[in-house]
Design a protein around this motif. Structure first.
Motif, short mmCIF file in Angstrom:
data_model
loop_
_atom_site.label_atom_id
_atom_site.label_comp_id
_atom_site.label_asym_id
_atom_site.label_seq_id
_atom_site.Cartn_x
_atom_site.Cartn_y
_atom_site.Cartn_z
N PRO A 235 0.80 -1.23 0.00
CA PRO A 235 0.00 0.00 0.00
C PRO A 235 0.84 1.29 0.00
CG PRO A 235 0.04 -0.90 2.20
CD PRO A 235 0.82 -1.86 1.34
N VAL A 236 1.47 1.57 -1.13
CA VAL A 236 2.27 2.79 -1.24
C VAL A 236 1.34 3.98 -1.48
CG1 VAL A 236 4.08 3.99 -2.52
CG2 VAL A 236 4.23 1.50 -2.16
N GLY A 237 1.48 5.02 -0.68
CA GLY A 237 0.68 6.24 -0.86
C GLY A 237 -0.78 6.05 -0.52
N LEU A 238 -1.55 7.10 -0.75
CA LEU A 238 -2.99 7.07 -0.46
C LEU A 238 -3.70 6.05 -1.33
CD1 LEU A 238 -3.61 10.93 -0.25
CD2 LEU A 238 -3.26 9.34 1.64
N ASN A 239 -3.35 6.03 -2.60
CA ASN A 239 -3.97 5.07 -3.51
C ASN A 239 -3.73 3.64 -3.07
OD1 ASN A 239 -3.11 3.27 -6.18
ND2 ASN A 239 -5.08 4.31 -6.38
N GLY A 240 -2.54 3.37 -2.51
CA GLY A 240 -2.23 2.02 -2.07
C GLY A 240 -3.11 1.56 -0.93
N ILE A 241 -3.33 2.44 0.06
CA ILE A 241 -4.22 2.11 1.17
C ILE A 241 -5.64 1.85 0.65
CG2 ILE A 241 -5.37 3.06 3.22
CD1 ILE A 241 -2.62 2.18 3.91
N SER A 242 -6.10 2.70 -0.24
CA SER A 242 -7.43 2.55 -0.82
C SER A 242 -7.56 1.20 -1.53
CB SER A 242 -7.69 3.70 -1.81
OG SER A 242 -8.89 3.49 -2.52
#
Length: 403
Positions: A235-242
């Motif tokens: 989960p790199v960055g905000l997109n990764g968590i999403s």
């Protein structure tokens, strides 16, 4: 690698990879070697504190190694067990020495297990592969050797594939753990929680979350043996968590969309005018590099991105990266190709060692992301992030917006 590397050092070896995943476990870890093979681990590859860790080299002379002295090796191992009676298992780790002399580890392990009544696991590494192969095979051996049937817990998730060599200190993953725990999940790092239960009770998990390709072998074993599904992502960055929350929701059959929206509060950096058409080069661990690419695309709207890696392309290594996902990663085999890709890039994300290929007058943006399997402890404590919001803020710091 087929060609020589003069300015970039070799990657950590397969037995260093095995040692990195055994580090936090209560096991006796014996490297079959006179002495020299231990130095890369102690001096370069391992970034954690060696206090209270049971790593030993076999105390064999050069003549012993040539002639083969199994009885002496067994006697030393028994003595080590006597001095450490609370061990949960014993690891015998191969090195170039054991590979060249063709030591019968199976026979040694059977005899040692009979004498000590402690499980013995063989890691038949040869020192001629890179750390990724050692971690992949090591995690699979731990799963096969120690995992047991268990009652499934719908709130339990295993994180498989963590190692310092590939992903740095574990605190870089704190944000991921916090997000998962905040949605009510029990998170266990397979073989990296400092407790053998993370292995013996791994079959409790409802789903396995693989965060490096080195964890796929163990995840496939759990899928086949215990019918536990898995997915692979970082989960790199905000997109990764999403993205990870979406995947988890699918596997756990729960709707996490509201939680996803509340956690992933985007700052709407839609189009960093200055960098939107720049060429980005990412060098490093393949899955993390793919995660960074997706972060740059979704969180920063940068699309001209190339990924290269110097992880070697032996038959065993190719097997780890056989999924279509990795077809977009270019496996380079010499420094000439590295220099070529760097010369064509405007923004480079890589281990600081690669700055040797960049001149000040080139006016490139360099975003450091240490790769421990390459540079060891030299940059391990550098302030950097890649997961979740902290990762987003780290990259944003270098990609300042004009909007």
């Amino acid at each position: 690698m087929h060609k020589l590397w003069n300015r970039i050092p070799p990657l950590a070896s397969d037995y260093s990879g095995v040692c990195s995943i055994l580090f936090e476990l209560n096991s006796l870890n014996i490297l079959y070697t006179p002495s020299g093979c231990v130095h890369p681990i102690v001096e370069v590859d391992e970034i954690r504190n060696f206090d209270n860790v049971f790593f030993y080299k076999s105390n064999l002379s050069d003549i012993d190694v040539i002639m083969g002295v199994d009885d002496k090796f067994l006697a030393e191992a028994e003595l080590l067990v006597l001095n450490n009676p609370n061990l949960e298992f014993i690891s015998i780790i191969g090195t170039p020495v054991s590979n060249i002399t063709n030591v019968d580890f199976q026979k040694i392990a059977e005899e040692l297990e009979r004498k000590t009544k402690i499980p013995v696991i063989i890691f038949n590494t040869n020192g001629f592969e890179s750390y990724n192969v050692g971690i992949y095979e090591g995690l699979l051996m731990l799963a096969k050797g120690l995992s047991k049937e268990a009652v499934r817990n719908p709130k339990h998730i295993n994180v498989i594939g963590y190692s310092t060599i590939a992903l740095g200190y574990k605190y870089h993953l704190n944000e991921l753990v916090k997000v998962l725990e905040n949605i009510g999940l029990k998170v266990t790092f397979f073989a990296s929680d400092g407790c053998i239960k993370s292995i013996t009770e791994a079959a409790k998990a409802a789903v396995n979350f693989v965060i490096s390709p080195e964890g796929v072998g163990a995840a496939e074993y759990f899928k086949e043996k215990f019918h536990i599904p898995y997915f692979m992502d970082i989960p790199v960055g905000l997109n990764g968590i999403s993205r990870v929350l979406k995947l988890l929701g699918t596997h756990l059959n729960v709707d996490l969309s509201e939680i996803e929206e509340s956690i992933v509060t985007r700052t709407e950096l839609r189009g960093i005018n200055e960098y939107i058409n720049k060429n980005v080069l990412i060098i490093g661990e393949p899955l993390t590099s793919i995660g960074i690419r997706e972060c740059l695309r979704a969180d920063f709207v940068i699309n001209n991105i190339t990924i290269i890696t110097n992880l070697n392309s032996t038959k065993k290594s190719r097997e780890i990266y056989k999924e279509d996902l990795f077809s977009q990663v270019i496996f380079v085999e010499d420094e000439e190709h590295v220099a070529k890709y760097i010369s064509q890039a405007d923004i480079i994300i890589a281990d600081p060692l690669y700055t040797i290929f960049i001149r000040k007058e080139d006016n490139k943006i360099f975003i450091p992301l240490p790769h421990i399997g390459l540079s060891g402890r030299e940059f391990a404590k550098m302030e950097y992030e890649y997961v979740g919001k902290m990762g987003f803020e780290y990259f944003k710091k270098f990609l300042k917006s004009e909007v």
